[in-house]
Design a protein around this motif. Sequence first.
Motif, PDB file in Angstrom:
ATOM      1  N   LEU A   1       0.820  -1.212   0.000  1.00  0.00           N
ATOM      2  CA  LEU A   1       0.000   0.000   0.000  1.00  0.00           C
ATOM      3  C   LEU A   1       0.854   1.263   0.000  1.00  0.00           C
ATOM      4  CD1 LEU A   1      -2.710  -1.121   2.600  1.00  0.00           C
ATOM      5  CD2 LEU A   1      -2.861  -1.159   0.101  1.00  0.00           C
ATOM      6  N   ARG A   2       2.073   1.153  -0.549  1.00  0.00           N
ATOM      7  CA  ARG A   2       2.968   2.303  -0.587  1.00  0.00           C
ATOM      8  C   ARG A   2       2.578   3.272  -1.697  1.00  0.00           C
ATOM      9  NH1 ARG A   2       8.207  -0.030  -1.910  1.00  0.00           N
ATOM     10  NH2 ARG A   2       6.940  -1.714  -2.777  1.00  0.00           N
ATOM     11  N   ARG A   3       3.017   4.498  -1.544  1.00  0.00           N
ATOM     12  CA  ARG A   3       2.745   5.509  -2.569  1.00  0.00           C
ATOM     13  C   ARG A   3       3.500   5.151  -3.842  1.00  0.00           C
ATOM     14  NH1 ARG A   3       3.495  12.056  -1.799  1.00  0.00           N
ATOM     15  NH2 ARG A   3       2.802  12.650  -3.917  1.00  0.00           N
ATOM     16  N   PRO A   4       2.806   5.131  -4.998  1.00  0.00           N
ATOM     17  CA  PRO A   4       3.453   4.699  -6.242  1.00  0.00           C
ATOM     18  C   PRO A   4       4.365   5.761  -6.819  1.00  0.00           C
ATOM     19  CG  PRO A   4       1.204   5.381  -6.680  1.00  0.00           C
ATOM     20  CD  PRO A   4       1.372   5.417  -5.180  1.00  0.00           C
ATOM     21  N   PRO A   5       5.259   5.362  -7.719  1.00  0.00           N
ATOM     22  CA  PRO A   5       6.107   6.333  -8.399  1.00  0.00           C
ATOM     23  C   PRO A   5       5.259   7.338  -9.185  1.00  0.00           C
ATOM     24  CG  PRO A   5       6.908   4.104  -8.771  1.00  0.00           C
ATOM     25  CD  PRO A   5       5.574   3.981  -8.110  1.00  0.00           C
ATOM     26  N   GLU A   6       5.750   8.544  -9.293  1.00  0.00           N
ATOM     27  CA  GLU A   6       5.028   9.588 -10.009  1.00  0.00           C
ATOM     28  C   GLU A   6       4.861   9.209 -11.477  1.00  0.00           C
ATOM     29  OE1 GLU A   6       5.377  14.406 -10.938  1.00  0.00           O
ATOM     30  OE2 GLU A   6       6.825  13.393  -9.638  1.00  0.00           O
ATOM     31  N   GLY A   7       3.671   9.458 -12.007  1.00  0.00           N
ATOM     32  CA  GLY A   7       3.399   9.211 -13.414  1.00  0.00           C
ATOM     33  C   GLY A   7       2.909   7.813 -13.735  1.00  0.00           C
ATOM     34  N   LEU A   8       2.727   6.957 -12.716  1.00  0.00           N
ATOM     35  CA  LEU A   8       2.276   5.602 -12.973  1.00  0.00           C
ATOM     36  C   LEU A   8       0.849   5.610 -13.516  1.00  0.00           C
ATOM     37  CD1 LEU A   8       2.672   2.522 -12.802  1.00  0.00           C
ATOM     38  CD2 LEU A   8       1.822   2.642 -10.448  1.00  0.00           C
ATOM     39  N   THR A   9       0.625   4.911 -14.610  1.00  0.00           N
ATOM     40  CA  THR A   9      -0.696   4.730 -15.190  1.00  0.00           C
ATOM     41  C   THR A   9      -0.633   3.571 -16.177  1.00  0.00           C
ATOM     42  OG1 THR A   9      -2.551   5.846 -16.307  1.00  0.00           O
ATOM     43  CG2 THR A   9      -0.330   6.358 -17.104  1.00  0.00           C
ATOM     44  N   ASP A  10      -1.716   3.343 -16.872  1.00  0.00           N
ATOM     45  CA  ASP A  10      -1.777   2.326 -17.916  1.00  0.00           C
ATOM     46  C   ASP A  10      -0.635   2.534 -18.905  1.00  0.00           C
ATOM     47  OD1 ASP A  10      -2.448   0.682 -20.054  1.00  0.00           O
ATOM     48  OD2 ASP A  10      -4.222   1.838 -20.611  1.00  0.00           O
ATOM     49  N   SER A  11       0.054   1.460 -19.252  1.00  0.00           N
ATOM     50  CA  SER A  11       1.216   1.567 -20.132  1.00  0.00           C
ATOM     51  C   SER A  11       0.876   2.192 -21.478  1.00  0.00           C
ATOM     52  CB  SER A  11       1.839   0.181 -20.354  1.00  0.00           C
ATOM     53  OG  SER A  11       0.938  -0.675 -21.037  1.00  0.00           O
ATOM     54  N   LYS A  12      -0.363   1.989 -21.944  1.00  0.00           N
ATOM     55  CA  LYS A  12      -0.751   2.514 -23.255  1.00  0.00           C
ATOM     56  C   LYS A  12      -0.856   4.037 -23.266  1.00  0.00           C
ATOM     57  CE  LYS A  12      -4.466  -0.087 -23.429  1.00  0.00           C
ATOM     58  NZ  LYS A  12      -4.236  -0.934 -22.240  1.00  0.00           N
ATOM     59  N   LEU A  13      -0.905   4.651 -22.115  1.00  0.00           N
ATOM     60  CA  LEU A  13      -1.009   6.105 -22.016  1.00  0.00           C
ATOM     61  C   LEU A  13       0.356   6.777 -21.908  1.00  0.00           C
ATOM     62  CD1 LEU A  13      -4.033   6.438 -19.545  1.00  0.00           C
ATOM     63  CD2 LEU A  13      -4.066   6.462 -22.055  1.00  0.00           C
ATOM     64  N   LEU A  14       1.413   5.979 -21.911  1.00  0.00           N
ATOM     65  CA  LEU A  14       2.766   6.505 -21.741  1.00  0.00           C
ATOM     66  C   LEU A  14       3.535   6.435 -23.051  1.00  0.00           C
ATOM     67  CD1 LEU A  14       3.576   4.646 -18.402  1.00  0.00           C
ATOM     68  CD2 LEU A  14       3.015   7.072 -18.623  1.00  0.00           C
ATOM     69  N   THR A  15       4.422   7.387 -23.253  1.00  0.00           N
ATOM     70  CA  THR A  15       5.316   7.315 -24.406  1.00  0.00           C
ATOM     71  C   THR A  15       6.302   6.166 -24.188  1.00  0.00           C
ATOM     72  OG1 THR A  15       6.991   8.776 -23.454  1.00  0.00           O
ATOM     73  CG2 THR A  15       5.180   9.822 -24.683  1.00  0.00           C
ATOM     74  N   PRO A  16       6.844   5.606 -25.259  1.00  0.00           N
ATOM     75  CA  PRO A  16       7.821   4.512 -25.081  1.00  0.00           C
ATOM     76  C   PRO A  16       8.983   4.898 -24.172  1.00  0.00           C
ATOM     77  CG  PRO A  16       7.130   4.633 -27.368  1.00  0.00           C
ATOM     78  CD  PRO A  16       6.524   5.823 -26.680  1.00  0.00           C
ATOM     79  N   LEU A  17       9.475   6.125 -24.300  1.00  0.00           N
ATOM     80  CA  LEU A  17      10.600   6.556 -23.478  1.00  0.00           C
ATOM     81  C   LEU A  17      10.210   6.614 -22.007  1.00  0.00           C
ATOM     82  CD1 LEU A  17      13.563   7.514 -23.660  1.00  0.00           C
ATOM     83  CD2 LEU A  17      12.689   9.867 -23.797  1.00  0.00           C
TER      84      LEU A  17
END
Length: 234
Positions: free
Chosen positions: A47-63
């Motif tokens: 239940l730890r705080r997740p890394p910033e910017g974590l979301t569905d992989s399809k919403l992220l740029t490859p980089l």
Amino acid sequence: MPYEPPTHRVERSIRALTGARLVAGVDEVGRGAWAGPVTVCAAVTGLRRPPEGLTDSKLLTPLRRTALAEVLTDWVTSYALGHASPREIDALGMTAALRLAAVRALEGLPERPDAVILDGKHDYLGAPWQVRTVIKGDQSCVAVAAASVIAKVRRDALLVELGAEHPEFGFDSNAGYPSPVHRAALEELGPTPHHRLSWAYMDALPRWRHLKLPSHGEAAADQTLEEAGQLGIF
């Protein structure tokens, strides 16, 4: 585009309702590809705080996705990957192949989870696993989002390796999914050992149609079904 970050709401609910101590998030990638395995990741995050910017992989740029995966593999409590090969997909069909890959991932964790959060509306795992399905869980649940990113990055890397063997197919850019380059290579060269030969795209390849396998073809099934039976799938 702004989005709501994933939370531990579903995991907290499962813990409160069932007493589960260890909850794994599960997501898959490669379901719609023509080539390569279907890959499932099981991730336990607590239940730890997740890394910033974590979301569905399809919403992220490859980089961004690649950078985040490097962070996640150290941040998660544990994770494991499971794959079902093209021949297993041909032999079993996609639903059973997904379950095979998911069981491999879950059994690869250092400790068996008490409950599983599965992305989507369809429970392809079933008993004996205690499953909660969540539509768009890869956007709303921390553990599922983490599994989504890790699975995507690891499968993409695998397809880059396969692409080195078959550069004409563009696996390094299309990850085995349909694309103009992929289609052109199939028409000219025919399928590789990494292609799913029971799929409908084979019908559009007159020169290679004789290679198509029937769905759940017996020729590829014997060893796969034996393993599946050992894992309790059938």
